[in-house]
Write a protein that holds these residues in place. Structure first.
Motif, PDB file in Angstrom:
ATOM      1  N   LEU A 171       0.845  -1.138  -0.529  1.00  0.00           N
ATOM      2  CA  LEU A 171      -0.149   0.013   0.037  1.00  0.00           C
ATOM      3  C   LEU A 171       1.082   0.868  -0.034  1.00  0.00           C
ATOM      4  O   LEU A 171       1.140   2.361  -0.716  1.00  0.00           O
ATOM      5  CB  LEU A 171      -1.262  -0.318   0.961  1.00  0.00           C
ATOM      6  CG  LEU A 171      -1.802   1.325   1.573  1.00  0.00           C
ATOM      7  CD1 LEU A 171      -2.376   1.543   0.055  1.00  0.00           C
ATOM      8  CD2 LEU A 171      -2.335   1.334   2.955  1.00  0.00           C
ATOM      9  N   ASP A 172       1.978   0.979   0.705  1.00  0.00           N
ATOM     10  CA  ASP A 172       2.973   2.259   0.958  1.00  0.00           C
ATOM     11  C   ASP A 172       3.566   2.528  -0.649  1.00  0.00           C
ATOM     12  O   ASP A 172       3.424   3.662  -0.927  1.00  0.00           O
ATOM     13  CB  ASP A 172       4.150   2.508   2.274  1.00  0.00           C
ATOM     14  CG  ASP A 172       3.815   2.203   3.380  1.00  0.00           C
ATOM     15  OD1 ASP A 172       2.335   2.991   3.276  1.00  0.00           O
ATOM     16  OD2 ASP A 172       4.094   1.756   4.264  1.00  0.00           O
ATOM     17  N   LYS A 194      -4.895  -5.950  -2.245  1.00  0.00           N
ATOM     18  CA  LYS A 194      -5.375  -6.959  -1.477  1.00  0.00           C
ATOM     19  C   LYS A 194      -5.775  -8.536  -1.034  1.00  0.00           C
ATOM     20  O   LYS A 194      -6.135  -8.950  -0.846  1.00  0.00           O
ATOM     21  CB  LYS A 194      -6.630  -6.328  -2.184  1.00  0.00           C
ATOM     22  CG  LYS A 194      -7.688  -5.301  -2.141  1.00  0.00           C
ATOM     23  CD  LYS A 194      -8.731  -5.193  -2.974  1.00  0.00           C
ATOM     24  CE  LYS A 194      -8.282  -5.202  -4.450  1.00  0.00           C
ATOM     25  NZ  LYS A 194      -9.361  -4.697  -5.214  1.00  0.00           N
ATOM     26  N   ALA A 195      -5.110  -9.233  -2.184  1.00  0.00           N
ATOM     27  CA  ALA A 195      -4.918 -10.338  -1.787  1.00  0.00           C
ATOM     28  C   ALA A 195      -4.498 -10.939  -0.628  1.00  0.00           C
ATOM     29  O   ALA A 195      -4.172 -12.414  -0.610  1.00  0.00           O
ATOM     30  CB  ALA A 195      -4.318 -10.825  -3.190  1.00  0.00           C
ATOM     31  N   MET A 196      -3.639 -10.510  -0.227  1.00  0.00           N
ATOM     32  CA  MET A 196      -2.975 -10.459   0.863  1.00  0.00           C
ATOM     33  C   MET A 196      -2.931 -11.084   1.989  1.00  0.00           C
ATOM     34  O   MET A 196      -3.115 -11.269   2.982  1.00  0.00           O
ATOM     35  CB  MET A 196      -1.287  -9.752   1.280  1.00  0.00           C
ATOM     36  CG  MET A 196      -0.339  -9.633  -0.134  1.00  0.00           C
ATOM     37  SD  MET A 196       1.207  -9.524  -0.103  1.00  0.00           S
ATOM     38  CE  MET A 196       1.898 -10.249   1.409  1.00  0.00           C
ATOM     39  N   LEU A 204      -8.054  -2.556   4.534  1.00  0.00           N
ATOM     40  CA  LEU A 204      -8.950  -3.461   2.989  1.00  0.00           C
ATOM     41  C   LEU A 204      -9.398  -1.606   2.638  1.00  0.00           C
ATOM     42  O   LEU A 204      -9.337  -1.470   1.686  1.00  0.00           O
ATOM     43  CB  LEU A 204      -9.816  -4.246   3.440  1.00  0.00           C
ATOM     44  CG  LEU A 204     -10.090  -4.911   2.511  1.00  0.00           C
ATOM     45  CD1 LEU A 204      -9.570  -5.521   0.908  1.00  0.00           C
ATOM     46  CD2 LEU A 204     -11.101  -5.833   2.269  1.00  0.00           C
ATOM     47  N   ARG A 205     -10.470  -1.446   3.285  1.00  0.00           N
ATOM     48  CA  ARG A 205     -10.381  -0.306   2.580  1.00  0.00           C
ATOM     49  C   ARG A 205     -10.156   1.198   3.051  1.00  0.00           C
ATOM     50  O   ARG A 205     -10.698   1.649   1.615  1.00  0.00           O
ATOM     51  CB  ARG A 205     -11.654   0.450   3.892  1.00  0.00           C
ATOM     52  CG  ARG A 205     -13.326  -0.375   4.522  1.00  0.00           C
ATOM     53  CD  ARG A 205     -13.677  -0.191   5.368  1.00  0.00           C
ATOM     54  NE  ARG A 205     -13.168   0.223   6.944  1.00  0.00           N
ATOM     55  CZ  ARG A 205     -13.104  -0.694   7.901  1.00  0.00           C
ATOM     56  NH1 ARG A 205     -13.846  -1.680   7.213  1.00  0.00           N
ATOM     57  NH2 ARG A 205     -12.744  -0.924   8.913  1.00  0.00           N
ATOM     58  N   LEU A 210      -8.176   3.967  -2.399  1.00  0.00           N
ATOM     59  CA  LEU A 210      -7.272   4.748  -3.077  1.00  0.00           C
ATOM     60  C   LEU A 210      -7.373   4.219  -4.930  1.00  0.00           C
ATOM     61  O   LEU A 210      -6.673   4.552  -5.903  1.00  0.00           O
ATOM     62  CB  LEU A 210      -5.601   3.988  -2.549  1.00  0.00           C
ATOM     63  CG  LEU A 210      -4.199   4.593  -3.632  1.00  0.00           C
ATOM     64  CD1 LEU A 210      -4.580   6.011  -3.843  1.00  0.00           C
ATOM     65  CD2 LEU A 210      -3.337   4.059  -2.452  1.00  0.00           C
ATOM     66  N   GLU A 211      -7.724   2.765  -4.597  1.00  0.00           N
ATOM     67  CA  GLU A 211      -7.749   2.227  -5.527  1.00  0.00           C
ATOM     68  C   GLU A 211      -9.137   2.956  -7.033  1.00  0.00           C
ATOM     69  O   GLU A 211      -8.608   3.010  -7.524  1.00  0.00           O
ATOM     70  CB  GLU A 211      -8.245   0.856  -5.480  1.00  0.00           C
ATOM     71  CG  GLU A 211      -8.320  -0.143  -7.209  1.00  0.00           C
ATOM     72  CD  GLU A 211      -8.204  -1.477  -6.562  1.00  0.00           C
ATOM     73  OE1 GLU A 211      -7.836  -2.269  -7.048  1.00  0.00           O
ATOM     74  OE2 GLU A 211      -9.143  -1.751  -5.831  1.00  0.00           O
ATOM     75  N   ASN A 212      -9.923   3.353  -5.816  1.00  0.00           N
ATOM     76  CA  ASN A 212     -11.031   4.043  -6.627  1.00  0.00           C
ATOM     77  C   ASN A 212     -11.047   5.104  -7.099  1.00  0.00           C
ATOM     78  O   ASN A 212     -11.193   5.800  -8.205  1.00  0.00           O
ATOM     79  CB  ASN A 212     -12.464   4.369  -5.617  1.00  0.00           C
ATOM     80  CG  ASN A 212     -12.875   2.206  -5.644  1.00  0.00           C
ATOM     81  OD1 ASN A 212     -12.729   1.380  -6.526  1.00  0.00           O
ATOM     82  ND2 ASN A 212     -13.529   2.624  -4.404  1.00  0.00           N
ATOM     83  N   ILE A 213      -9.873   5.677  -6.523  1.00  0.00           N
ATOM     84  CA  ILE A 213      -9.465   7.354  -6.482  1.00  0.00           C
ATOM     85  C   ILE A 213      -8.583   7.119  -7.675  1.00  0.00           C
ATOM     86  O   ILE A 213      -8.579   8.832  -8.778  1.00  0.00           O
ATOM     87  CB  ILE A 213      -8.831   8.156  -5.465  1.00  0.00           C
ATOM     88  CG1 ILE A 213      -9.931   8.013  -4.622  1.00  0.00           C
ATOM     89  CG2 ILE A 213      -8.005   9.084  -6.177  1.00  0.00           C
ATOM     90  CD1 ILE A 213      -8.990   8.553  -2.941  1.00  0.00           C
ATOM     91  N   ILE A 214      -7.691   6.326  -7.375  1.00  0.00           N
ATOM     92  CA  ILE A 214      -6.903   6.477  -8.668  1.00  0.00           C
ATOM     93  C   ILE A 214      -7.908   5.996 -10.344  1.00  0.00           C
ATOM     94  O   ILE A 214      -7.194   6.165 -10.977  1.00  0.00           O
ATOM     95  CB  ILE A 214      -5.359   5.035  -9.029  1.00  0.00           C
ATOM     96  CG1 ILE A 214      -5.069   5.678  -7.401  1.00  0.00           C
ATOM     97  CG2 ILE A 214      -5.128   4.596 -10.114  1.00  0.00           C
ATOM     98  CD1 ILE A 214      -3.580   3.988  -7.517  1.00  0.00           C
TER      99      ILE A 214
END
Length: 218
Positions: A171-172, A194-196, A204-205, A210-214
């Protein structure tokens, strides 16, 4: 004649030399210039998967633990388990606290069918490194070999719990990729993170946000 290194090679060389310096500070005797030069060459060959070349470069190195560990790993992946075991034991003789040597020795012992000593070696590693996922997985595999499935499940549960730390690393790094404009790399790290994760957590949130923003920006 001038030799020009690309950025990746230069960074890798600097990192190798940094670890050598850290090792030397903790030792009474420093390796000579030729030993360091050979180690850097062998590290580059190892990164490219040229295991036989690594073995040949480090042939005769018997007193510099980082070189011995690297040779042991090359011998292991090359399939020379006999010499890999000798190299690991040589490292442990020089540096009893070497985790990497102990881990590969346990793997070699398992492949040679010596489950009792492999199990003992792994448990000694876990006594000092209880959160190491590699050792926990190997302990679980050894338990399965002996049909101790409940024990294997306990080791894997612990490994799954600690895997959240690795997800935080991804994530970092995804954030850094995003800042640097490398959206695809960021999304790849977020997907792996996420898979880990073993269960639904606040982490997870953060990953999903961040995924949604990108994705929205893309």
């Amino acid at each position: 004649m001038k030799v020009y290194l690309n950025k990746s090679t230069l960074c890798k060389t600097i990192l190798i030399l940094f670890f050598i310096c850290v090792f030397c500070i903790s030792c009474d005797k420093s390796p000579d210039e030729n030993t360091i030069r050979l180690y850097v060459r062998a590290s580059d060959a190892y990164a490219q998967g040229c295991f036989l070349e690594v073995i040949e470069i480090l042939d005769g190195q018997e007193n510099f633990p980082p070189a011995l560990i690297l040779r042991a790993k090359a011998e292991y992946f090359f399939g020379d388990l006999e010499n890999a075991e000798k190299s690991c034991r040589r490292v442990i003789k020089l540096r009893p606290s070497s985790f990497e040597a102990g881990l590969y020795l346990a793997r070699i012992l398992r492949e040679n069918g010596d489950l009792a000593e492999a199990r003992l070696t792994v448990h000694e590693l876990l006594a000092d490194n209880p959160q190491d996922i590699r050792a926990l997985r190997l302990a679980a595999e050894l338990a399965c070999d002996e049909e101790k499935f409940d024990e294997a499940a306990i080791f894997l549960d612990r490994a799954a719990e600690y895997s959240a730390e690795s997800a935080m690393v991804l994530l970092d790094r995804a954030r850094l990729y995003w800042i640097a404009g490398k959206s695809e790399h960021a999304l790849d790290d977020l997907s792996r993170a996420k898979a880990m994760l073993p269960w639904d957590t606040p982490l997870l949130r953060s990953i999903v946000n961040l995924e949604n923003i990108i994705k929205e920006v893309m």
